[in-house]
Design an enzyme around this catalytic site. Structure first.
Site, PDB file in Angstrom:
ATOM      1  N   HIS A  92       0.828  -1.309  -0.025  1.00 27.08           N
ATOM      2  CA  HIS A  92      -0.066  -0.070  -0.028  1.00 27.08           C
ATOM      3  C   HIS A  92       0.813   1.307   0.231  1.00 27.08           C
ATOM      4  CE1 HIS A  92      -3.872   1.836   1.286  1.00 27.08           C
ATOM      5  NE2 HIS A  92      -2.916   2.913   1.663  1.00 27.08           N
TER       6      HIS A  92
ATOM      7  N   HIS B  68      -0.109   3.982  11.766  1.00 27.51           N
ATOM      8  CA  HIS B  68       1.196   4.593  11.514  1.00 27.51           C
ATOM      9  C   HIS B  68       1.149   6.058  12.382  1.00 27.51           C
ATOM     10  CE1 HIS B  68      -1.328   7.035   8.673  1.00 27.51           C
ATOM     11  NE2 HIS B  68      -0.678   8.061   8.589  1.00 27.51           N
TER      12      HIS B  68
ATOM     13  N   GLU C 145      -2.256  15.670  10.293  1.00 26.09           N
ATOM     14  CA  GLU C 145      -3.368  15.327   9.104  1.00 26.09           C
ATOM     15  C   GLU C 145      -4.446  15.715   9.423  1.00 26.09           C
ATOM     16  OE1 GLU C 145      -2.914  11.058   8.573  1.00 26.09           O
ATOM     17  OE2 GLU C 145      -0.734  11.148   8.093  1.00 26.09           O
TER      18      GLU C 145
ATOM     19  N   HIS D 133      -5.522  14.130  13.235  1.00 26.37           N
ATOM     20  CA  HIS D 133      -4.521  13.491  13.880  1.00 26.37           C
ATOM     21  C   HIS D 133      -3.237  14.065  13.829  1.00 26.37           C
ATOM     22  CE1 HIS D 133      -7.137   9.824  12.037  1.00 26.37           C
ATOM     23  NE2 HIS D 133      -7.444  10.092  13.353  1.00 26.37           N
TER      24      HIS D 133
ATOM     25  N   HIS E 120      -2.679   6.423  14.848  1.00 21.07           N
ATOM     26  CA  HIS E 120      -3.800   6.265  14.139  1.00 21.07           C
ATOM     27  C   HIS E 120      -3.839   5.381  13.259  1.00 21.07           C
ATOM     28  CE1 HIS E 120      -1.822   9.650  11.873  1.00 21.07           C
ATOM     29  NE2 HIS E 120      -2.543   9.123  10.892  1.00 21.07           N
TER      30      HIS E 120
END
Length: 453
Positions: A306, A349, A355, A379, A385
């Site tokens: 990903h 992560h 963010e 976050h 999170h």
């Protein structure tokens, strides 16, 4: 948008018919446009006398000596010079619109936060009075950082105009339709589109279909630009041709009006006797622009793993550190998921970047519940999170066939700076107090024996 749709008394440049009527395609182009024939000088910027008795004036978005590939300026040919749109200023209080630094010692910004949509009330709100700041980062006085806002707009600005000396604004509608009548032309904006209004550009905001709600990223730093594609090459992601800049449009109205300016985090206004939207012709590369998010062509993993969310960057505002953005605007839209033997949603992560996410419509794959259209989450830097238990278990046990991730469009304002909650975000906005609990049910699976659990 057809000519008769324009506000009464506004004249717009002729343009080709079709879906892009009223707009010119391209991002960062050097445009030229005129609402009256021969209003735009050719071969020079500042003739001794301009046609129609117009005044030539330059609007500079960068320092005069900025490198040519970054230098941004527009020459305007207007009925009055901008100094005639300025008067004796008086302080104006807009208590819900905050600028960085805005650090309240009684507000805890350390945490994982999520909000339901800020509801509409009974009060009539304009673009100015309906702005609600959620977070601030950096310092408006040193031109670094950003602020994020929710706008709630129910009524049009009438003979009222605004510009920000602090920032350019990136507007992300979620509900309703707005019209931005700017000095350089008219932009109509609806959900699944975005617009950028440059620093220093005068505009008025009208409601086309309300009530209106959406998100705003106020960028104090260097302007938004398209990210470098690197080995991706010349195509995909956000393509330049899909950005639309309005053709010239002007008003010649003698009517008492108010101009409000945001400067170093404070608001002042003055009274003038006419509309300041009086640019009859212009040329340059410093102009407002809109973009249809449905034209964004995502790129992703087609075998395994990903990629980082930066693969979905639409626009980036650089900082002084190479590769580290003052702001990234990232879009998570419909796309195919095909990676094999891979946990497909965003992984767990924690990040040096902060963010802030918003949901335009649909369901976000990492949070099937709670992150609703019109809602937001934050976050902050170095706070962990990731998916909740439902998303984790579903993705861990899914049959990994090719699957269309549909009915989803959310975005992220990501910045190198920590984002501080405003008192409104902490105390008045509909905060989900139980958001942190969404990870409580995650189970320990480790038992010391090898193998996949």
């Amino acid at each position: 948008m057809t000519r008769h749709d324009l506000p009464q008394g506004m004249v717009r440049a002729p343009s080709h018919t079709g879906p892009n009527e009223g707009y010119m395609p391209g991002f960062g182009n050097d445009f030229e446009t005129e609402a009256l024939p021969d209003a735009l000088p050719q071969g020079m910027n500042s003739p001794q006398k301009c046609n129609y008795g117009l005044y030539g004036e330059q609007l500079s978005g960068t320092a005069f000596t900025a490198p040519s590939h970054q230098n941004e300026r527009t020459w305007c040919y207007r009925i009055r010079p901008s100094v005639k749109h300025s008067g004796r200023y008086a302080k104006l209080e807009l208590p819900y619109w905050k600028s960085a630094p805005c650090i309240d010692p009684d507000v805890i910004s350390l945490g994982q936060y999520r909000w339901n949509p800020v509801p509409h009330g009974d009060q009539a709100l304009t673009w100015l009075t309906g702005m609600r700041t959620m977070t601030t980062a950096g310092d408006v006085n040193t031109q670094v950082g950003m602020a994020t806002h929710i706008y709630l707009v129910t009524t049009s600005m009438v003979d009222e105009y605004f510009y920000s000396a602090d920032s350019e604004v990136l507007i992300v509608p979620q509900e309703g339709r707005l019209r931005f009548c700017t000095e350089l032309g008219v932009i109509d904006l609806e959900p699944m589109e975005i617009a950028i209004i440059p620093r220093g550009l005068v505009y008025r905001v009208e409601v086309l279909d309300g009530p209106c709600r959406g998100f705003v990223c106020e960028n104090y730093g260097q302007k938004f630009e398209l990210p470098g594609r690197g080995p991706i090459g010349a195509n995909c992601m956000a393509n330049r041709r899909d950005f639309k800049t309005p053709v010239a449009a002007f008003e010649d109205r003698e009517t008492p009006s108010t101009l409000t300016i945001k400067w170093c985090g404070q608001f002042h206004h003055c009274e003038i006797g006419h509309s300041p939207l009086d640019v009859v012709a212009w040329h340059g590369n410093y102009a407002p622009v809109k973009y249809d998010l449905r034209t964004y062509c995502p790129v992703g993993a087609i075998l395994f793993d990903h990629p980082d969310p930066s693969i979905f960057t639409v626009l980036t505002a650089p900082s002084g550190v190479p590769g580290t953005a003052n702001i990234d605007f990232v879009l998570f839209r419909e796309r195919w998921m095909v990676a094999e033997n891979t946990f497909r949603p965003p992984w767990y992560h924690k990040n040096i970047m902060s963010e802030l996410m918003g949901n335009i419509y649909g369901q976000y794959d990492a949070k099937p519940q709670g992150f609703v259209p019109g809602g937001m989450s934050l976050h902050n830097m170095m706070l962990p999170h990731g998916p909740d238990k439902t998303a984790f278990e579903g993705a861990s046990n899914a049959d990994l066939k090719a699957e269309k991730l549909d009915n989803t469009m959310s975005f992220m304002f990501e910045t190198r700076f920590p984002q501080h909650l405003t008192p409104f975000a902490a105390n008045e906005a509909p905060l989900q107090d139980d958001y942190i609990d969404c990870w409580d049910s995650l189970e320990k699976k480790f038992d010391g024996t090898p193998g996949v659990k």
